[in-house]
Scaffold this motif. Structure first.
Motif, PDB file in Angstrom:
ATOM      1  N   ASN A  20      -4.112   1.838   5.719  1.00  0.00           N
ATOM      2  CA  ASN A  20      -5.396   0.810   5.295  1.00  0.00           C
ATOM      3  C   ASN A  20      -4.832  -0.400   4.703  1.00  0.00           C
ATOM      4  N   SER A  60     -14.525  -5.317   0.988  1.00  0.00           N
ATOM      5  CA  SER A  60     -13.545  -6.110   1.483  1.00  0.00           C
ATOM      6  C   SER A  60     -14.048  -7.612   1.232  1.00  0.00           C
ATOM      7  N   GLU A  63     -11.437   9.550   6.516  1.00  0.00           N
ATOM      8  CA  GLU A  63     -12.266  10.097   5.165  1.00  0.00           C
ATOM      9  C   GLU A  63     -12.942  11.302   5.682  1.00  0.00           C
ATOM     10  N   LEU A  95      -5.623  -3.717   6.597  1.00  0.00           N
ATOM     11  CA  LEU A  95      -6.911  -4.454   5.782  1.00  0.00           C
ATOM     12  C   LEU A  95      -6.303  -6.046   5.491  1.00  0.00           C
ATOM     13  N   GLU A 130     -12.096  -1.826   9.520  1.00  0.00           N
ATOM     14  CA  GLU A 130     -11.582  -0.700   8.681  1.00  0.00           C
ATOM     15  C   GLU A 130     -12.235   0.655   8.758  1.00  0.00           C
ATOM     16  N   PHE A 176     -11.065   3.999  10.133  1.00  0.00           N
ATOM     17  CA  PHE A 176     -10.612   5.078   8.938  1.00  0.00           C
ATOM     18  C   PHE A 176     -11.820   5.943   8.613  1.00  0.00           C
ATOM     19  N   THR A 177     -13.217   5.829   9.198  1.00  0.00           N
ATOM     20  CA  THR A 177     -14.036   6.929   8.591  1.00  0.00           C
ATOM     21  C   THR A 177     -13.683   8.245   9.371  1.00  0.00           C
ATOM     22  N   ASN A 208     -17.325  -0.515   2.933  1.00  0.00           N
ATOM     23  CA  ASN A 208     -16.224  -1.043   3.291  1.00  0.00           C
ATOM     24  C   ASN A 208     -16.069  -2.743   3.681  1.00  0.00           C
ATOM     25  N   SER A 248       0.836  -1.131  -0.030  1.00  0.00           N
ATOM     26  CA  SER A 248      -0.036   0.130   0.066  1.00  0.00           C
ATOM     27  C   SER A 248       0.809   1.107   0.066  1.00  0.00           C
ATOM     28  N   MET A 285      -4.114   7.506   5.097  1.00  0.00           N
ATOM     29  CA  MET A 285      -5.055   6.296   5.133  1.00  0.00           C
ATOM     30  C   MET A 285      -4.792   5.235   4.081  1.00  0.00           C
ATOM     31  N   ARG A 286      -3.973   5.354   3.251  1.00  0.00           N
ATOM     32  CA  ARG A 286      -4.003   4.347   2.282  1.00  0.00           C
ATOM     33  C   ARG A 286      -2.789   3.537   2.726  1.00  0.00           C
TER      34      ARG A 286
END
Length: 290
Positions: A82, A179, A130, A86, A122, A126-127, A175, A26, A78-79
């Motif tokens: 994530n 996923s 975003e 994830l 996730e 991570f909300t 999500n 990532s 985040m990426r």
């Protein structure tokens, strides 16, 4: 007990490698996030204002190059995080499910079930990222909230449901389903491509591309809803009222709701193709060296 104690460290190493490989793949793919961020910001304006591409580009040109990358920090952070969580969480949950009696769930469905659980976690984690990203990208917030610090302070002063966790329910659904589909389809799709003569790297890349298309198309309206709910610091209301307003604003036409969708899918294909290819290669090398 003796065999269990020997197995536990091995499992811990496998889980650690999953987190490490997910984070590495990532992190490398964040370069595509940085390069394609103007494209993403163009799509965001289309999602928010239902404008044509040329109109969204004109808006960004008028704002100038200094504001073009306003809001890039949250998606980069985040990426990177994530992918680490994830892939790591999915592999951890998959190992736990495999060790237990899950006769009610077919074994081939376990990756999808583990992906569902990873998607839920996730969304929880991570909300807020975003939410901050969408507030930053909305040019209408520039005057009242000129800095990242001012945005964080404003969101922290509000209740979670209208602050950092605005639009949590659609994020959770998007999500979790995304996923679950990704991990459920990943290995069967990759094996099919290899059987057709594709190289391991090519099959992984194509798997990531096709997976992103399968996931992005049906779930894109949820991303539009999330962007519209999270872009405004104040107000917005609940999911149902926000959806009604969005659907009315798009003149109850699906084609307008999907405005900008082709750019999102293109960007997603690049990112997830690269991420999947790198992750699979790192995982393969780890197994061969172990």
């Amino acid at each position: 007990m003796g065999s269990g104690s020997r197995q536990e460290p091995a499992d811990s190493v496998v889980w650690f490698h999953s987190y490490l490989h997910g984070g590495t793949s990532s992190l490398i793919s964040t370069l595509t996030t940085l390069v394609t961020f103007p494209l993403y910001k163009t799509v965001f304006r289309q999602q928010l204002h239902s404008t044509l591409v040329r109109e969204a580009v004109s808006q960004l040109r008028r704002e100038g190059p200094l504001k073009l990358y306003r809001g890039v920090a949250p998606p980069l952070l985040m990426r990177s995080l994530n992918g680490t969580l994830l892939f790591g969480l999915q592999d951890t949950l998959l190992q736990q499910l495999s060790l237990r009696d899950t006769s009610a769930v077919p074994r081939m469905a376990l990756p999808a079930v583990a992906g569902l659980g990873a998607g839920v976690l996730e969304a929880v984690l991570f909300t807020p990222f975003e939410r901050v990203q969408n507030v930053l990208q909305n040019s209408r917030n520039d005057a009242s909230l000129p800095t990242l610090r001012s945005i964080l302070h404003r969101l922290a002063s509000k209740p979670p449901a209208s602050g950092y966790y605005t639009a949590f329910l659609p994020v959770l659904v998007r999500n979790a389903l995304g996923s679950s589909l990704y991990f459920g389809l990943k290995d069967p799709m990759c094996e099919t491509l290899r059987a057709c003569g594709c190289s391991p790297v090519a099959s992984s890349f194509i798997t990531g591309v096709l997976n992103s298309m399968v996931i992005s198309l049906p779930l894109y309206p949820l991303s539009v809803l999330v962007a519209n709910m999270q872009a405004q610091v104040d107000g917005g209301g609940g999911v149902r009222s926000s959806w009604k307003r969005l659907w009315a604003a798009r003149q109850r036409r699906l084609v307008l709701l999907y405005r900008g969708g082709s750019l999102v899918i293109f960007r997603s294909c690049i990112t997830w193709g690269i991420t999947t290819a790198i992750y699979d290669q790192l995982k393969k090398r780890s197994r061969s060296s172990g």
